[in-house]
Design a protein around this motif. Structure first.
Motif, short mmCIF file in Angstrom:
data_model
loop_
_atom_site.label_atom_id
_atom_site.label_comp_id
_atom_site.label_asym_id
_atom_site.label_seq_id
_atom_site.Cartn_x
_atom_site.Cartn_y
_atom_site.Cartn_z
N ASN A 3 37.05 -7.31 9.74
CA ASN A 3 36.54 -8.09 8.62
C ASN A 3 37.65 -8.71 7.79
O ASN A 3 37.46 -9.77 7.19
CB ASN A 3 35.63 -7.23 7.75
CG ASN A 3 34.19 -7.24 8.23
OD1 ASN A 3 33.41 -8.10 7.88
ND2 ASN A 3 33.85 -6.26 9.07
N ILE A 4 38.82 -8.07 7.74
CA ILE A 4 39.95 -8.69 7.06
C ILE A 4 40.34 -9.98 7.79
O ILE A 4 40.62 -11.01 7.15
CB ILE A 4 41.14 -7.71 7.00
CG1 ILE A 4 40.82 -6.55 6.06
CG2 ILE A 4 42.40 -8.43 6.51
CD1 ILE A 4 41.90 -5.49 6.00
N LEU A 42 29.50 -11.91 14.39
CA LEU A 42 29.94 -10.74 15.14
C LEU A 42 30.18 -9.55 14.20
O LEU A 42 29.88 -8.40 14.56
CB LEU A 42 31.22 -11.07 15.91
CG LEU A 42 31.81 -9.91 16.75
CD1 LEU A 42 30.78 -9.38 17.73
CD2 LEU A 42 33.07 -10.38 17.46
N SER A 43 30.69 -9.83 13.00
CA SER A 43 30.89 -8.73 12.04
C SER A 43 29.54 -8.12 11.66
O SER A 43 29.44 -6.90 11.43
CB SER A 43 31.63 -9.23 10.79
OG SER A 43 30.81 -10.09 10.02
N LEU A 103 25.96 -5.49 2.44
CA LEU A 103 26.94 -6.40 1.86
C LEU A 103 27.32 -7.52 2.82
O LEU A 103 27.60 -8.65 2.40
CB LEU A 103 28.18 -5.62 1.42
CG LEU A 103 27.97 -4.72 0.20
CD1 LEU A 103 29.17 -3.79 -0.01
CD2 LEU A 103 27.74 -5.56 -1.06
N ILE A 104 27.32 -7.23 4.13
CA ILE A 104 27.59 -8.28 5.11
C ILE A 104 26.44 -9.30 5.12
O ILE A 104 26.67 -10.52 5.21
CB ILE A 104 27.80 -7.67 6.51
CG1 ILE A 104 29.20 -7.07 6.61
CG2 ILE A 104 27.59 -8.71 7.61
CD1 ILE A 104 29.52 -6.45 7.94
N ILE A 105 25.22 -8.81 5.02
CA ILE A 105 24.08 -9.73 4.95
C ILE A 105 24.19 -10.60 3.70
O ILE A 105 23.98 -11.82 3.74
CB ILE A 105 22.76 -8.94 4.95
CG1 ILE A 105 22.56 -8.26 6.30
CG2 ILE A 105 21.57 -9.85 4.63
CD1 ILE A 105 21.36 -7.32 6.35
N LEU A 106 24.53 -9.98 2.57
CA LEU A 106 24.69 -10.74 1.33
C LEU A 106 25.83 -11.75 1.46
O LEU A 106 25.72 -12.88 0.96
CB LEU A 106 24.97 -9.77 0.17
CG LEU A 106 25.12 -10.39 -1.22
CD1 LEU A 106 23.88 -11.20 -1.60
CD2 LEU A 106 25.40 -9.31 -2.27
N THR A 137 33.10 -9.90 -1.02
CA THR A 137 34.02 -9.59 0.08
C THR A 137 34.80 -8.31 -0.22
O THR A 137 34.95 -7.43 0.64
CB THR A 137 34.99 -10.76 0.31
OG1 THR A 137 34.25 -11.89 0.78
CG2 THR A 137 36.06 -10.39 1.32
N PHE A 138 35.30 -8.19 -1.45
CA PHE A 138 36.03 -6.99 -1.85
C PHE A 138 35.13 -5.75 -1.77
O PHE A 138 35.54 -4.69 -1.29
CB PHE A 138 36.58 -7.15 -3.27
CG PHE A 138 37.88 -7.90 -3.34
CD1 PHE A 138 38.44 -8.50 -2.23
CD2 PHE A 138 38.56 -8.01 -4.54
CE1 PHE A 138 39.65 -9.18 -2.29
CE2 PHE A 138 39.77 -8.70 -4.63
CZ PHE A 138 40.31 -9.28 -3.50
#
Length: 338
Positions: free
Chosen positions: A25-26, A76-77, A108-111, A144-145
């Motif tokens: 993810n980074i 993919l993430s 959080l990835i969905i958001l 993201t953080f």
């Protein structure tokens, strides 16, 4: 409540997948910055999740390829996060924090994807100077953080780390969360400043003072007005985080706390140098990526410092005036105080 993962091949893969998801993810975040720096955010037009109205665009431009590749890597993430949740629920017992961390990471990835989609659908990409773009960019980086923090905690819990105890932490608790809050605000302000650098930074030999004056000219936009906030907030936040490290070393004396406070202080110094270099060099793309990478690592170091402090087994002893001597109630054979 058991904190032990199922002893199996699947159980061994959970922490590996969590750490891999964090690293991946980074990379996705940095590639997202490349999309912004190259102005490729409108490469798929105002279409989302489709690209230019289709699944696979024909004869794509360079900008379309950059934007489409970012969407694919982001997707993919999301798939990795789904696998992480499934694996966590398979190998971790009910109530295990690895389950909570995996679900939080997926949310959080969905958001993250939804915020990116709103940005595209509203046309807040490429050369847009709409003030709303700065707001969305700030929310995007703050989320993201939070995502990186959730993935880090998931990896720690999946690796056998203790759960966080939030109550009764005193100064260590509120000071740590205040530091994390400051970093979130600093990151959001940094996103606005980076956007202002992209849209308004002059290519001539203007000095930083001249640039600041231009940011507050009568014709300046809101995004330009806000660019000065980030460097000022960076100085304040850096001073606070130095103090936070000193505080936690005192009230939570622990080898891990000492180690991560030193790491954080080192990253603060590197980030300040990178920030000044970014200004002096007029924010070239490679410098912006370096600055963002250091920001992500510094955020993770602060989360790690907080985690180690709030799960430390040892707590600093109370002052002598408030803590009776071990021998205070000890008596002599005759019944008198020793």
């Amino acid at each position: 409540m058991s904190s032990t993962l199922a002893v199996s091949r699947a159980g061994a893969w959970l922490p590996r997948l969590a750490w891999a998801a964090l690293a991946y993810n980074i990379l996705v975040i940095l590639w997202g910055a490349v999309v912004r720096i190259t102005g490729a955010g409108a490469g798929c037009g105002e279409h989302w999740p489709l690209c230019n109205g289709v699944v696979v665009p024909q004869d794509p431009s360079v900008h379309t390829l950059i934007e489409l590749s970012h969407r694919l890597t982001s997707s993919l993430s999301g798939l990795i996060a789904i696998v992480l949740v499934v694996l966590a629920f398979r190998v971790a017992p009910k109530g295990h924090m690895a389950r909570f961390g995996a679900v939080l990471s997926l949310g959080l990835i969905i958001l993250e994807g939804l915020v990116g989609g709103v940005q595209v659908l509203l046309g807040l990409t490429a050369d847009s100077t709409d003030p709303a773009r700065g707001l969305v960019q700030g929310i995007h980086l703050s989320n993201t953080f939070l995502l990186l923090g959730a993935l880090l905690l998931t990896a720690l819990w999946a690796s056998g780390g203790p759960r966080l105890r939030l109550r009764g932490q005193g100064a260590a608790g509120w000071a740590s969360f205040a530091g994390l809050g400051l970093l979130l605000v600093l990151g959001a302000a940094g996103a606005v400043t980076a956007l202002g650098d992209l849209l308004f930074l002059p290519a001539d030999g203007s000095t930083p003072i001249a640039t600041v004056k231009r940011d507050f000219a009568a014709t300046a936009t809101v995004i330009e007005n806000l660019r000065i906030i980030h460097p000022l907030l960076a100085i304040l936040t850096s001073a606070y985080l130095v103090w936070l490290g000193v505080l936690l070393r005192r009230v939570r004396p622990n080898a891990e706390v000492n180690r991560w406070s030193l790491v954080l202080w080192g990253l603060l110094g590197a980030q300040m140098v990178a920030g000044f270099a970014n200004i002096a060099l007029k924010a070239p793309g490679w410098m912006q990526l370096t600055h963002l990478l250091l920001a992500c690592i510094m955020w993770l170091a602060t989360v790690m410092l907080t985690y180690r402090a709030l799960t430390a087994l040892s707590v600093a002893p109370a002052p002598a005036a408030l803590s009776p001597s071990p021998s205070a109630n000890r008596t002599t054979p005759k019944g008198r105080n020793a």
